[in-house]
Enzyme design. Structure first.
Site, PDB file in Angstrom:
ATOM      1  N   ARG A 295       1.124  -1.562  -0.139  1.00  0.00           N
ATOM      2  CA  ARG A 295      -0.184   0.244   0.067  1.00  0.00           C
ATOM      3  C   ARG A 295       0.898   1.184   0.249  1.00  0.00           C
ATOM      4  O   ARG A 295       2.148   1.290   0.369  1.00  0.00           O
ATOM      5  CB  ARG A 295      -1.075   0.115   1.307  1.00  0.00           C
ATOM      6  CG  ARG A 295      -2.162  -0.976   1.113  1.00  0.00           C
ATOM      7  CD  ARG A 295      -2.054  -0.937   2.780  1.00  0.00           C
ATOM      8  NE  ARG A 295      -2.292  -0.995   3.877  1.00  0.00           N
ATOM      9  CZ  ARG A 295      -2.087  -0.240   4.482  1.00  0.00           C
ATOM     10  NH1 ARG A 295      -1.639   1.110   3.973  1.00  0.00           N
ATOM     11  NH2 ARG A 295      -1.139  -0.721   5.658  1.00  0.00           N
TER      12      ARG A 295
ATOM     13  N   LYS B 280      -8.818  -2.877   0.398  1.00  0.00           N
ATOM     14  CA  LYS B 280      -8.330  -1.390   1.054  1.00  0.00           C
ATOM     15  C   LYS B 280      -9.525  -0.571   1.098  1.00  0.00           C
ATOM     16  O   LYS B 280      -9.938   0.192   1.861  1.00  0.00           O
ATOM     17  CB  LYS B 280      -7.328  -1.381   1.948  1.00  0.00           C
ATOM     18  CG  LYS B 280      -6.637  -2.538   2.199  1.00  0.00           C
ATOM     19  CD  LYS B 280      -7.482  -3.076   3.478  1.00  0.00           C
ATOM     20  CE  LYS B 280      -6.585  -3.831   4.210  1.00  0.00           C
ATOM     21  NZ  LYS B 280      -6.806  -5.078   5.413  1.00  0.00           N
TER      22      LYS B 280
ATOM     23  N   HIS C  61     -11.603  -4.376  11.694  1.00  0.00           N
ATOM     24  CA  HIS C  61     -10.029  -5.203  11.479  1.00  0.00           C
ATOM     25  C   HIS C  61     -10.206  -5.962  11.897  1.00  0.00           C
ATOM     26  O   HIS C  61      -9.365  -5.936  12.717  1.00  0.00           O
ATOM     27  CB  HIS C  61      -8.987  -3.610  10.842  1.00  0.00           C
ATOM     28  CG  HIS C  61      -7.826  -4.352   9.713  1.00  0.00           C
ATOM     29  ND1 HIS C  61      -6.493  -3.911  10.318  1.00  0.00           N
ATOM     30  CD2 HIS C  61      -7.953  -4.938   8.691  1.00  0.00           C
ATOM     31  CE1 HIS C  61      -6.089  -4.359   9.506  1.00  0.00           C
ATOM     32  NE2 HIS C  61      -6.483  -4.990   8.250  1.00  0.00           N
TER      33      HIS C  61
ATOM     34  N   SER D 272      -1.779  -5.978   9.326  1.00  0.00           N
ATOM     35  CA  SER D 272      -0.811  -7.011   8.918  1.00  0.00           C
ATOM     36  C   SER D 272       0.026  -7.384   8.945  1.00  0.00           C
ATOM     37  O   SER D 272       1.493  -6.672   9.519  1.00  0.00           O
ATOM     38  CB  SER D 272      -0.589  -6.399   7.203  1.00  0.00           C
ATOM     39  OG  SER D 272      -0.128  -7.237   6.317  1.00  0.00           O
TER      40      SER D 272
ATOM     41  N   LYS E 201      -3.823 -13.023  11.057  1.00  0.00           N
ATOM     42  CA  LYS E 201      -4.704 -13.122  11.237  1.00  0.00           C
ATOM     43  C   LYS E 201      -5.297 -13.968  10.784  1.00  0.00           C
ATOM     44  O   LYS E 201      -6.231 -14.888  10.835  1.00  0.00           O
ATOM     45  CB  LYS E 201      -5.780 -11.814  11.040  1.00  0.00           C
ATOM     46  CG  LYS E 201      -5.722 -10.403  11.984  1.00  0.00           C
ATOM     47  CD  LYS E 201      -6.957  -9.013  11.014  1.00  0.00           C
ATOM     48  CE  LYS E 201      -6.268  -8.816  10.097  1.00  0.00           C
ATOM     49  NZ  LYS E 201      -5.248  -8.348   9.308  1.00  0.00           N
ATOM     50  N   THR E 202      -5.149 -13.738   9.318  1.00  0.00           N
ATOM     51  CA  THR E 202      -5.061 -14.721   8.956  1.00  0.00           C
ATOM     52  C   THR E 202      -5.685 -16.441   8.715  1.00  0.00           C
ATOM     53  O   THR E 202      -6.205 -16.814   9.278  1.00  0.00           O
ATOM     54  CB  THR E 202      -4.858 -14.364   6.764  1.00  0.00           C
ATOM     55  OG1 THR E 202      -5.803 -13.397   6.446  1.00  0.00           O
ATOM     56  CG2 THR E 202      -5.274 -15.495   6.144  1.00  0.00           C
TER      57      THR E 202
ATOM     58  N   ASP F 231      -9.890 -10.757   7.427  1.00  0.00           N
ATOM     59  CA  ASP F 231      -9.704  -8.867   7.790  1.00  0.00           C
ATOM     60  C   ASP F 231     -10.979  -8.302   7.556  1.00  0.00           C
ATOM     61  O   ASP F 231     -10.365  -7.603   8.668  1.00  0.00           O
ATOM     62  CB  ASP F 231      -9.144  -8.817   6.579  1.00  0.00           C
ATOM     63  CG  ASP F 231      -8.080  -7.876   6.005  1.00  0.00           C
ATOM     64  OD1 ASP F 231      -7.295  -7.809   6.949  1.00  0.00           O
ATOM     65  OD2 ASP F 231      -8.020  -7.319   5.146  1.00  0.00           O
TER      66      ASP F 231
ATOM     67  N   ARG G  23       1.543 -11.933  -1.923  1.00  0.00           N
ATOM     68  CA  ARG G  23       0.111 -12.375  -1.503  1.00  0.00           C
ATOM     69  C   ARG G  23      -0.920 -13.374  -2.551  1.00  0.00           C
ATOM     70  O   ARG G  23      -0.148 -13.636  -3.442  1.00  0.00           O
ATOM     71  CB  ARG G  23      -0.495 -11.175  -1.411  1.00  0.00           C
ATOM     72  CG  ARG G  23      -0.334 -10.292  -0.520  1.00  0.00           C
ATOM     73  CD  ARG G  23      -0.834 -10.143   0.664  1.00  0.00           C
ATOM     74  NE  ARG G  23      -0.346  -9.330   1.596  1.00  0.00           N
ATOM     75  CZ  ARG G  23      -1.319  -8.247   2.837  1.00  0.00           C
ATOM     76  NH1 ARG G  23      -2.587  -9.516   3.224  1.00  0.00           N
ATOM     77  NH2 ARG G  23      -0.631  -7.892   3.151  1.00  0.00           N
TER      78      ARG G  23
END
Length: 531
Positions: free
Chosen positions: A56, A198, A217, A235, A239-240, A254, A319
């Site tokens: 990003r 996003k 988030h 990130s 989390k994933t 997410d 990713r």
């Protein structure tokens, strides 16, 4: 939301002679390969590279300042303003550029799995692979829904269009601009697909709170008894990985909303980090990468086209984008009840935070507002080593409004539904980054399992004398000595120095939240700077 009449520019794009509308996955893959936008891998996924933009670009994100919304926006470095006239000129340039392309790609779908709060959206792409990414990440409509679909927000993505900062009012050639009044998101100059995902999260973080829904988030899953767990974190904190549990159904990885009905996924897919991905450690994610998935900046063997997830030569921020359906045990539709447990994830590079601790209600609000982690390499351009960072609500880059708006709403929900809250450190142990080691995933999974099963609700704890956190003295499947971070360091004095330094960073950061109650302000580290 009320429907808004399409602008002339959007009308022209929608009337493009070769607008490819809602292509199927195989059709999009054929387009991607024939246009040489990406290559096919041995997994059946397509692999695209994104040039110099492999993460990003937060400094290139803007919101159009308008009288109808300007008082709601927390203007500043996160939400940079751009005036309507400047936006309109750039918008017309981008539209004119896209009109000249041989073909464009349109996806129509939704954000928000709870139909009571669903946002119809559409994405217009210059690249076919970005359109496939959008199709896999957002919620795909049924054939019947498509007949009556009317978008209330439009993303226009033109990665090959480069802005001129001197004339276009941007900071670089790249730009992500949100106009809440025109209901348009304009993206250009960057091929990184994460900007598409996003940007929708950012607008949902504006729209949902206005409907008294907490936008979060976080990832979420649900157990066999219907018990719901939320996993907050920036990130790279896990989390994933941690929400993909073979014994629990995945709600989403997410972005979620928490409404009076319960928790719902905002998305229809997953955008998982791939660095060091292995079938042994993360079988669900590994197996989800197949035909129709999109690999981003993953290195491949030239002959076999086998992905090499250990190779970070293109970026640390490799990713994979795939639909939720590629995970075996998902909850469909992605709507569940109210959370029993909430996990705050942090990847602490100092190696001083406990691997798990129980939080009081006041500590939960303190750490939610703090949003501490170590920013990991690759998530943003220019970050090559972990950097200590505080991101309010574990998602500051995506919050159009003040963090207190989201924190107060979450606090009310925690009180109302008596959710248990834990702070889990997935970062370093035995020393800081470069000296210690990353916490074993098996230990973290064991700790989270114990938290979700209620095994830590009545367990004996000790209070950390620097951070004031309540640390369980025993967790099944985890060596006791791992639970107390100071015990894992050979140099105890070095630990004390590092921990105290981190405590001071917490205090310095929390100065911005002086409006918080005294109880919340005092719920942070007990070690305080000398006056």
């Amino acid at each position: 939301m009320k429907m808004m009449e399409q602008s002339s520019g959007l009308k022209r794009l929608m009337q493009h002679d070769n607008m490819q509308k809602n292509l199927s996955v195989p059709q999009l893959v054929e387009k991607i390969l024939s246009r040489k936008e990406a290559i096919l891998t041995s997994t059946g996924a397509v692999r695209a590279t994104t040039g110099k933009y492999t993460g990003r670009s937060p400094k290139d994100k803007f919101i159009v300042r308008h009288a109808d919304s300007e008082n709601d926006i927390a203007w500043g470095p996160v939400n940079q303003e751009i005036d309507e006239q400047t936006f309109q000129k750039l918008y017309e340039k981008v539209v004119a550029y896209l009109e000249e392309q041989n073909e464009l790609f349109l996806f129509e779908g939704f954000a928000g799995a709870d139909q009571d709060y669903q946002l119809p959206l559409q994405v217009i792409n210059e690249y076919a692979w970005h359109n496939l990414f959008s199709k896999q990440l957002f919620i795909r409509p049924t054939a019947e829904e498509l007949l009556h679909h009317q978008a209330e927000f439009t993303i226009i993505s033109a990665p090959s269009f480069k802005a001129d900062p001197d004339t276009d009012g941007t900071n670089s050639e790249a730009f992500v601009i949100i106009s809440f009044e025109k209901r348009i998101i304009l993206i250009g100059g960057t091929e990184y697909a994460g900007e598409i995902k996003k940007s929708i999260f950012s607008i949902m973080n504006y729209l949902l709170p206005k409907q008294d829904i907490v936008s979060m988030h976080c990832s979420a899953n649900v157990g066999q008894e219907g018990d719901v767990a939320l996993f907050f974190g920036l990130s790279g904190t896990g989390k994933t990985t941690l929400s993909a549990d073979p014994y629990r159904k995945l709600i989403g990885d997410d972005e979620h909303g928490w409404s009076p009905n319960g928790v719902f996924n905002i998305e229809g897919g997953c955008y998982a980090k791939c660095v060091d991905l292995s079938e042994e450690k993360e079988p669900q994610i590994y197996g989800a990468i197949r035909f129709g998935s999109v690999l981003e900046n993953v290195a491949l063997d030239k002959q076999t086209r086998l992905p090499d997830y250990r190779d970070t030569s293109l970026t640390e921020n490799t990713r994979a984008a795939y639909p939720l359906e590629n995970i075996d045990n998902i909850l469909s539709p992605s709507v569940a009840g109210h959370p029993n447990a909430i996990i705050f994830l942090t990847a602490d590079a100092s190696g001083t935070l406990p691997p798990i601790s129980k939080l009081t209600k006041e500590q939960a609000m303190y750490h939610f507002l703090s949003g501490y982690t170590s920013k990991l390499a690759g998530t943003e351009r220019g970050v090559t080593e972990p950097e200590a960072t505080f991101s309010a609500c574990f998602g500051s880059p995506f919050l159009p409004m003040a963090p207190s708006v989201y924190a107060e709403m979450l606090g009310e929900k925690i009180n109302q539904y008596r959710s248990n809250v834990f702070l889990v450190n997935t970062g370093w142990t035995g020393g800081p980054y470069g000296v210690g080691n990353r916490m074993k995933l098996s230990y973290t999974r064991a700790m989270i399992h114990a938290a979700l099963e209620g095994e830590l609700n009545a367990v004996e704890t000790v209070t950390d004398n620097i951070f004031g956190l309540h640390i369980p003295i025993h967790v099944p499947g985890v060596p006791d000595e791992v639970l107390i971070p100071r015990n894992t360091w050979q140099d105890k004095a070095a630990y004390d120095q590092e921990a105290q330094a981190l405590a001071l960073k917490f205090h310095d950061n929390f100065n911005q939240f002086r409006h918080a109650s005294q109880a919340i302000q005092e719920a942070g580290p007990v070690f305080r700077p000398e006056k």
